[in-house]
Design a protein around this motif. Structure first.
Motif, short mmCIF file in Angstrom:
data_model
loop_
_atom_site.label_atom_id
_atom_site.label_comp_id
_atom_site.label_asym_id
_atom_site.label_seq_id
_atom_site.Cartn_x
_atom_site.Cartn_y
_atom_site.Cartn_z
N GLU A 199 0.54 -1.02 -0.17
CA GLU A 199 -0.35 -0.20 0.13
C GLU A 199 0.95 0.98 -0.03
O GLU A 199 0.32 2.44 -0.74
N LYS A 202 2.30 2.01 -3.22
CA LYS A 202 1.66 1.61 -4.32
C LYS A 202 1.76 3.55 -4.64
O LYS A 202 1.13 4.43 -4.96
N GLU A 203 1.08 4.11 -3.15
CA GLU A 203 1.40 5.84 -2.68
C GLU A 203 2.26 6.48 -3.62
O GLU A 203 2.08 7.72 -3.55
N LEU A 205 4.33 5.39 -5.41
CA LEU A 205 4.48 5.15 -7.16
C LEU A 205 2.87 6.25 -7.72
O LEU A 205 3.57 6.66 -8.84
N SER A 206 2.25 6.56 -7.32
CA SER A 206 1.13 7.25 -7.48
C SER A 206 1.70 8.66 -7.73
O SER A 206 0.82 9.75 -8.51
N ARG A 207 1.68 8.99 -5.99
CA ARG A 207 2.28 10.38 -5.96
C ARG A 207 3.70 10.42 -7.20
O ARG A 207 3.71 12.26 -7.50
N LYS A 209 3.39 9.97 -9.47
CA LYS A 209 2.74 9.84 -11.52
C LYS A 209 2.44 10.75 -11.82
O LYS A 209 2.28 11.78 -12.85
N LYS A 210 1.84 11.08 -10.81
CA LYS A 210 1.43 12.66 -10.88
C LYS A 210 2.46 13.96 -11.26
O LYS A 210 2.05 14.80 -11.74
#
Length: 334
Positions: A199, A202-203, A205-207, A209-210
Motif C-alpha cells: 500500500e 503504491k502511494e 508510485l502514485s505520487r 506519477k502525478k
C-alpha cells in the motif's frame, strides 16, 4: 612488439586514433625506458604536458561556446534571488549580471542556447569540472587526499579545432527533480531495498506519477534547451583516453627541448665567452698581470673599465658568467 622498437614507428600505434590511459602508460614506458603508471599519465595532463581526452561511449549533451574577449561579454538582468543579495545602496538601481563564463580573466565563453549531442572522442579543456574529475582520479590512484573542490561553471570539452562545449545534464536524469525518470528509479530502488509494504509502495508510485505528469506538461511548454543544466562532471559512462597524436606531439616537444639543451652557442654567445677568456688572460698573464684585486667585484669593475666596448665585459654580465663558471667547477650544472 619488441620493446626496442620506436613507439612512433609501431604500425598498431599508427592505426589507433586513441589509447586508454593504461595503454598510454605502457606506450610512455617504451618511450621513456622507465616505469610509467596511469597516475603519471594523469599528472602529465594536469601539468599541461599531455593533452587528455574523453570518449563518450554512448553520447553526451552539450552547448557550443564561442571564446570572446571582455568587450564581447554578454550580460543579463539580475533575477529576484540575486536582488535580495544586493547591498542596500544598490537596490532599486539597474544591475547587470555577466551571462558569459569567465575562463581565465582574458577569455570568456558565450554559450549557444541550442543543446546538441556529442559522440566519440573529445579533448578535455581542463578549465572546469573535467579538471577536478582528473584530479580526483589521480588522488585515488596515489592514495592522496580527498578532492573536495567544486566547480560552478560546468564541465568543458573541445574539438580538434579548439571549439569549446559545455557538457549538459537533463533534469529528467536528476533523481532530485520532482517527477523525473531518475527519481522513479530511485523510488523503486527504495521500495525494493527497504521491503516497503504494498500500500505504501503504491502511494509512492502514485505520487510520482502525478508529479511526472506535471513535469512533462511544464517541459512541453518551454524551450527544450531549458530542460538541461551544466553538468557537475564528465558522464559516468565516459572513459578517459589519450589521442595518439597527443602522444606524438608530446614526444616532439621533448625532442625539441632536448635539442635546445644541446644546442651549440650562437656566434654572439661564443664571442662573449671568447672575450671573457681573452680579458682574463690579459689580467693574469698579459698587460695587467701586476694588478692586484682584493675582491671579485673590483676585478669585474676593472675589466669593464679597461675593456669597454667589448661584448661580455660589462660588470653585470661578468657576474652572471662567473657565477655559472663556479657552479660548473663544483659539478652543479648538468
Amino acid at each position: 612488439m619488441s620493446t626496442k622498437q620506436s613507439p612512433i614507428k609501431s604500425k598498431l600505434f599508427q592505426l589507433k586514433e586513441w589509447l586508454t590511459v593504461p595503454e598510454a602508460a605502457r606506450h610512455l614506458l617504451i618511450l621513456f625506458n622507465e616505469a610509467v603508471s596511469e597516475a603519471d599519465v594523469l599528472r602529465l595532463a594536469l601539468d599541461g604536458r599531455l593533452k587528455l581526452s574523453v570518449n563518450f561511449v554512448n553520447y553526451a549533451k552539450a552547448r557550443r561556446g564561442k571564446v570572446v574577449p571582455y568587450e564581447d561579454v554578454e550580460w543579463r538582468e539580475p533575477i529576484i534571488a540575486e536582488l535580495k543579495n544586493l547591498h542596500d545602496k544598490a537596490k532599486g538601481k539597474p544591475v547587470h549580471v555577466m551571462k558569459s563564463l569567465n575562463i581565465d580573466d582574458e577569455r570568456y565563453l558565450n554559450l549557444d542556447d541550442k543543446v546538441t549531442s556529442l559522440r566519440g572522442v573529445w579533448g578535455l579543456s581542463m578549465v572546469g569540472n573535467e579538471r577536478i574529475d582528473v584530479e580526483y582520479e589521480y588522488q585515488q590512484l596515489t592514495d592522496g587526499p580527498e578532492v573536495t573542490l567544486i566547480g560552478l561553471d560546468g564541465t568543458f570539452v573541445e574539438n580538434e579545432d579548439g571549439v569549446i562545449y559545455q557538457i549538459q545534464e537533463c533534469f529528467d536524469g536528476n533523481e532530485y527533480q520532482s517527477g523525473s525518470a531518475a527519481q522513479l528509479e530511485k523510488i523503486k530502488e527504495h521500495i525494493a531495498s527497504n521491503n516497503i509494504e504494498e500500500e505504501k509502495a503504491k502511494e509512492l508510485l502514485s505520487r510520482h506519477k502525478k508529479n511526472r505528469e506535471e513535469y512533462l506538461n511544464k517541459r512541453e511548454k518551454r524551450n527544450p534547451a531549458d530542460d538541461y543544466y551544466p553538468a557537475g562532471g564528465l558522464p559516468r559512462d565516459s572513459v578517459l583516453v589519450v589521442r595518439t597524436q597527443a602522444l606524438i606531439d608530446m614526444q616532439g616537444r621533448l625532442l625539441r627541448e632536448e635539442s635546445e639543451k644541446k644546442k651549440p652557442l650562437d656566434t654572439q654567445g661564443e664571442r662573449t665567452y671568447l672575450n671573457i677568456i681573452g680579458v682574463l688572460l690579459e689580467v693574469v698573464t698579459g698587460t695587467f698581470k701586476d694588478e692586484k684585486f682584493s675582491s671579485e667585484t673590483k676585478l669585474r669593475d676593472f675589466i669593464e673599465k679597461k675593456f669597454d666596448g667589448f661584448r661580455g665585459t660589462k660588470a653585470r654580465t661578468l657576474a652572471e658568467k662567473f657565477a655559472l663558471a663556479k657552479k660548473a667547477l663544483n659539478g652543479e650544472l648538468d
